[in-house]
Design a protein around this motif. Structure first.
Motif, PDB file in Angstrom:
ATOM      1  N   ALA A 279       8.926  -6.479 -11.212  1.00 26.23           N
ATOM      2  CA  ALA A 279      10.014  -7.448 -11.377  1.00 26.23           C
ATOM      3  C   ALA A 279      10.196  -8.279 -10.120  1.00 26.23           C
ATOM      4  O   ALA A 279      10.680  -9.420 -10.185  1.00 26.23           O
ATOM      5  N   CYS A 280       9.806  -7.720  -8.984  1.00 28.24           N
ATOM      6  CA  CYS A 280       9.933  -8.427  -7.702  1.00 28.24           C
ATOM      7  C   CYS A 280       8.610  -9.017  -7.242  1.00 28.24           C
ATOM      8  O   CYS A 280       8.460  -9.389  -6.067  1.00 28.24           O
ATOM      9  N   GLU A 281       7.629  -9.064  -8.169  1.00 23.31           N
ATOM     10  CA  GLU A 281       6.297  -9.616  -7.888  1.00 23.31           C
ATOM     11  C   GLU A 281       5.619  -8.900  -6.732  1.00 23.31           C
ATOM     12  O   GLU A 281       4.966  -9.509  -5.882  1.00 23.31           O
ATOM     13  N   VAL A 282       5.784  -7.597  -6.726  1.00 22.67           N
ATOM     14  CA  VAL A 282       5.116  -6.747  -5.735  1.00 22.67           C
ATOM     15  C   VAL A 282       3.909  -6.108  -6.408  1.00 22.67           C
ATOM     16  O   VAL A 282       4.023  -5.529  -7.496  1.00 22.67           O
ATOM     17  N   ALA A 283       2.746  -6.216  -5.774  1.00 21.53           N
ATOM     18  CA  ALA A 283       1.508  -5.647  -6.314  1.00 21.53           C
ATOM     19  C   ALA A 283       1.238  -4.309  -5.633  1.00 21.53           C
ATOM     20  O   ALA A 283       0.873  -4.280  -4.456  1.00 21.53           O
ATOM     21  N   PRO A 284       1.424  -3.184  -6.345  1.00 27.52           N
ATOM     22  CA  PRO A 284       1.230  -1.874  -5.716  1.00 27.52           C
ATOM     23  C   PRO A 284      -0.235  -1.439  -5.714  1.00 27.52           C
ATOM     24  O   PRO A 284      -0.965  -1.650  -6.686  1.00 27.52           O
ATOM     25  N   TYR A 285      -0.653  -0.807  -4.633  1.00 27.86           N
ATOM     26  CA  TYR A 285      -1.966  -0.172  -4.518  1.00 27.86           C
ATOM     27  C   TYR A 285      -1.715   1.249  -4.009  1.00 27.86           C
ATOM     28  O   TYR A 285      -1.237   1.434  -2.882  1.00 27.86           O
ATOM     29  N   VAL A 286      -2.029   2.223  -4.837  1.00 23.62           N
ATOM     30  CA  VAL A 286      -1.681   3.612  -4.546  1.00 23.62           C
ATOM     31  C   VAL A 286      -2.909   4.336  -4.005  1.00 23.62           C
ATOM     32  O   VAL A 286      -4.000   4.270  -4.599  1.00 23.62           O
ATOM     33  N   VAL A 287      -2.734   5.024  -2.886  1.00 24.95           N
ATOM     34  CA  VAL A 287      -3.822   5.781  -2.259  1.00 24.95           C
ATOM     35  C   VAL A 287      -3.393   7.240  -2.143  1.00 24.95           C
ATOM     36  O   VAL A 287      -2.320   7.541  -1.616  1.00 24.95           O
TER      37      VAL A 287
ATOM     38  N   VAL B 147       0.862  -1.183   0.000  1.00 24.17           N
ATOM     39  CA  VAL B 147       0.000   0.000   0.000  1.00 24.17           C
ATOM     40  C   VAL B 147       0.897   1.231   0.000  1.00 24.17           C
ATOM     41  O   VAL B 147       1.713   1.412   0.909  1.00 24.17           O
ATOM     42  N   ILE B 148       0.750   2.065  -1.019  1.00 28.75           N
ATOM     43  CA  ILE B 148       1.661   3.198  -1.227  1.00 28.75           C
ATOM     44  C   ILE B 148       0.961   4.507  -0.919  1.00 28.75           C
ATOM     45  O   ILE B 148      -0.152   4.767  -1.401  1.00 28.75           O
ATOM     46  N   ASP B 149       1.597   5.313  -0.124  1.00 28.29           N
ATOM     47  CA  ASP B 149       1.154   6.684   0.140  1.00 28.29           C
ATOM     48  C   ASP B 149       1.455   7.499  -1.119  1.00 28.29           C
ATOM     49  O   ASP B 149       2.558   7.987  -1.316  1.00 28.29           O
TER      50      ASP B 149
ATOM     51  N   ARG C  72      -2.651  -7.013   5.878  1.00 30.61           N
ATOM     52  CA  ARG C  72      -1.430  -7.460   6.558  1.00 30.61           C
ATOM     53  C   ARG C  72      -0.213  -7.343   5.627  1.00 30.61           C
ATOM     54  O   ARG C  72       0.602  -8.269   5.496  1.00 30.61           O
ATOM     55  N   CYS C  73      -0.134  -6.200   4.995  1.00 35.63           N
ATOM     56  CA  CYS C  73       1.000  -5.896   4.128  1.00 35.63           C
ATOM     57  C   CYS C  73       1.593  -4.557   4.557  1.00 35.63           C
ATOM     58  O   CYS C  73       0.948  -3.780   5.261  1.00 35.63           O
ATOM     59  N   PRO C  74       2.825  -4.244   4.155  1.00 35.37           N
ATOM     60  CA  PRO C  74       3.460  -2.999   4.606  1.00 35.37           C
ATOM     61  C   PRO C  74       2.948  -1.768   3.864  1.00 35.37           C
ATOM     62  O   PRO C  74       2.315  -1.866   2.806  1.00 35.37           O
ATOM     63  N   VAL C  75       3.265  -0.618   4.440  1.00 35.39           N
ATOM     64  CA  VAL C  75       2.994   0.690   3.839  1.00 35.39           C
ATOM     65  C   VAL C  75       4.320   1.272   3.360  1.00 35.39           C
ATOM     66  O   VAL C  75       5.340   1.163   4.055  1.00 35.39           O
ATOM     67  N   LEU C  76       4.303   1.902   2.190  1.00 32.24           N
ATOM     68  CA  LEU C  76       5.466   2.636   1.693  1.00 32.24           C
ATOM     69  C   LEU C  76       5.179   4.125   1.828  1.00 32.24           C
ATOM     70  O   LEU C  76       4.268   4.646   1.184  1.00 32.24           O
ATOM     71  N   SER C  77       5.945   4.800   2.675  1.00 34.16           N
ATOM     72  CA  SER C  77       5.730   6.229   2.909  1.00 34.16           C
ATOM     73  C   SER C  77       6.950   6.800   3.599  1.00 34.16           C
ATOM     74  O   SER C  77       7.834   6.069   4.055  1.00 34.16           O
TER      75      SER C  77
END
Length: 675
Positions: A68-76, A28-30, A153-158
């Motif tokens: 490339a790292c099989e990460v599924a981004p969700y941008v909020v 989950v991306i800020d 239950r996944c991390p936040v990128l911020s």
């Protein structure tokens, strides 16, 4: 929100972090945070109006690294202002600071962290093209981001300090430690090296109960709590442990909190330390602290259904806002296909304008586009003599609140906000083109994706103050039409040149006009295609083009040597010149007797006269060539009887081609003389 000084404090204790090889996970991306991080940390130009193509490329690389790292981004993304105005003081102070920073950047050319006006639009458009899930909240996004990450239950990128306080099962990945450009391999699997943070590590290091972290944030002071403004601040540094190397405010507060188990007893003890407060002021402090702590209590996520099933979250049910925001807007708002500025207008009767890098002696660049916004206000608020929107703009170097009345006339009077999405497409197009003062017929000779930017340029060329010269117009049209074969060749020439005050101001006005026109176009349901911003405007490029022309250098070496590019360039110029000529030159009695229709244009003689009179207004060495080329383009665009003209022209052209091959070659490349 934001806890003052917390990120710096944690960075001074690196043992809190753990090394992470991030892969095969949701993230989950800020989004609002990521926009600033990518743009500012990349070294992209900040002072010439935006390097949007470079920004688009950076976003593409970032998403490619995740996939490339099989990460599924969700941008909020953040949305409109909080209707309770809890952060009004903070928002106002930040606006005042941005005005000062924008002026300093214009004066000395330094980087002051001013995000270009259309960077967020480029970000959203690029993610949409890459099919990255994006959601825009109705208000601030922090709680929604944290709630979604908790449930998944996944991390936040911020890099926002509040995510060091939220209790997140998978923790936080601070952007500043997220090495997405350095993807590594472990066997067949790619991963991103980064640092991970979890509140358990923080609480263990400072021996504090995790339930006290919201209390710590409130007492430390965030965007909602400012104890020093209430004469109730405490010198927390005095409680730092003996022998502490830093004895900082936050370290002292954490040491003081160690003795408490529950938030309420810590709050009561803190109030005891605030001596000399009246009962009324103590109650105000208590309410402020409670409000600050509430922001870290996470409700169920409202975005999970949107990301999984495409269902828009319900709008807040507070009585004071009930019914003010039409149901049909909820989904496009959440999809970022409709600007959340409309929420500020509907709920607060307010609009916060942007402050691009501009000299403080110049008027606000947003004044030029105010009539466009007034049309949008009219659609949102309807008629009413007492209605107005408070625009937060600058006057010199001061923040000013201007009451602006909606415009509600013409076709717009027939439209109602509750059913605007069902209005006839022709009506919605009329409202948009009416706001810009151009006709559909005048744009018909252009590719569809250029209709809106050329219409905006017509509007800007007529209304911008001071009036743009032809060099500014040419540079802009060359960029819009993408007629340059080597953009980097132009950009690298004097790439460190400080923006000229008048040039920067003119292009700031154009971007403001484009931004407000795009927002009006969105509200009207896209009667014109939304242009791709990354391919439309390049700040360093247009500034260099102006400098190149003013220094006497020829542009031919930088231009694509194909007829279609020259033709498109001529076509756009002729449309804009015709518009300017018709506005600038009074209508004659002859033309009054024969009004033009969508399939009729000005006679060629009248158009030639108009263009000649227009160019007399400018002291430009290429006047003659401009007139000749514009008239030729007008002919090609059916401004005269196309059939009869072409018959004569083709016969003459065949004769000339046979007699003089060199003349035929020159005719083939016609139009390059004006470049």
């Amino acid at each position: 929100m934001g806890v003052r000084g917390l990120v710096t404090f944690i960075e001074s204790h690196p043992q809190i972090y753990r090394d992470v090889r991030f892969m095969k996970s949701r993230l989950v991306i800020d989004g609002s945070n990521l926009v600033h991080f990518l743009y500012f940390d990349s070294g992209l130009d900040q002072n010439h109006g935006g390097e949007y193509a470079g920004f688009e490329e950076l976003i593409e690389k970032f998403i490619a690294a995740l996939r490339a790292c099989e990460v599924a981004p969700y941008v909020v993304m953040d949305g409109g202002s909080d209707q309770t105005d809890k952060k009004l003081e903070t928002v106002t102070k930040r606006a005042e600071d941005r005005i000062q920073k924008a002026h300093r950047a214009a004066v000395d050319g330094g980087k002051e962290g001013i995000l270009p006006q259309l960077a967020k639009l480029v970000f959203i458009q690029t993610l949409a093209r890459l099919e990255v899930p994006v959601a825009r909240c109705f208000a601030e996004a922090d709680q929604e981001i944290a709630s979604l990450a908790r449930e998944w239950r996944c991390p936040v990128l911020s890099r926002d300090s509040d995510f060091y306080i939220f209790d997140l099962p998978a923790g936080l990945l601070p952007i500043s430690h997220f090495q997405w450009e350095g993807v590594k391999q472990r066997g067949l699997q790619s991963y991103i090296p980064c640092k991970g943070y979890n509140i358990s590590s923080f609480c263990t290091l400072f021996n504090i109960q995790r339930q006290l972290l919201p209390t710590f944030a409130a007492l430390a002071g965030n965007d909602y709590v400012k104890l020093e403004r209430m004469d109730s601040s405490i010198s927390w540094a005095q409680y730092a442990p003996a022998g502490s190397a830093t004895a900082s405010r936050l370290e002292g507060l954490l040491h003081w909190l160690k003795i408490f188990q529950q938030p309420q007893e810590a709050l009561e003890a803190a109030l005891q330390l605030m001596e000399g407060l009246t009962t009324k002021k103590k109650l105000k402090v208590q309410q402020g602290l409670a409000l600050g702590m509430e922001e870290y209590m996470l409700p169920p996520s409202t975005l999970m259904r949107f990301f999984m099933d495409g269902v828009a979250p319900p709008f807040p049910e507070e009585e004071e806002v009930a019914g003010l925001v039409p149901d049909w807007t909820w989904l496009p708002l959440t999809q970022s296909r409709l600007t959340t500025d409309i929420l500020d207008v509907l709920l607060l009767k307010r609009m916060s304008l942007s402050f691009p890098v501009d000299h403080g002696n110049m008027p606000s660049a947003c004044l030029t586009s105010r009539p466009i916004r007034q049309v949008m206000y009219g659609l949102l608020l309807g008629r009413g003599t007492q209605l107005h929107v408070e625009e937060r703009d600058r006057d010199g170097l001061q923040l000013k609140f201007n009451p602006v009345h909606p415009t509600f006339k013409g076709v717009a009077k027939q439209l109602k906000l509750d059913s605007l999405d069902k209005a006839e497409p022709s009506q919605r197009l009329q409202v948009l083109l009416g706001a810009l003062g151009v006709s559909q017929a005048s744009l018909s000779c252009l590719p569809a994706h250029l209709h809106l930017p050329v219409a905006v340029t017509c509007y800007w060329f007529q209304r911008a103050q001071p009036t743009p010269d032809l060099g500014l117009l040419k540079a802009l049209v060359l960029s819009i039409g993408d007629a340059l074969k080597k953009r980097t060749a132009v950009q690298n020439y004097h790439s460190n040149l400080k923006p000229h005050v008048n040039v920067a101001h003119a292009f700031n006005q154009w971007q403001s006009c484009l931004k407000d026109s795009i927002h009006l176009n969105q509200l009207l349901g896209w009667p014109l295609p939304e242009p791709c911003m990354a391919r439309l405007y390049e700040g360093t490029l247009v500034h260099q083009l102006v400098h190149t022309m003013r220094s006497g250098r020829k542009l031919r070496n930088f231009l694509k040597n194909d007829r279609s590019s020259a033709k498109l360039y001529q076509t756009m110029l002729s449309v804009i010149h015709q518009f300017k000529a018709q506005v600038a030159v009074p209508v004659t009695s002859q033309t009054q007797k024969k009004p033009t229709s969508p399939r009729q244009r000005l006679p060629l003689d009248d158009l030639t006269t108009n263009l000649q009179q227009l160019f007399i207004m400018y002291d430009d060495e290429e006047t003659e060539n401009e007139v000749i080329s514009a008239v030729r383009a007008a002919q090609d665009l059916q401004f005269v009887d196309k059939v009869s003209w072409r018959t004569r022209h083709k016969a003459k052209e065949r004769n000339n081609s046979c007699k003089n091959p060199e003349l035929a070659r020159k005719t083939e490349c016609r139009g390059w003389d004006i470049l």
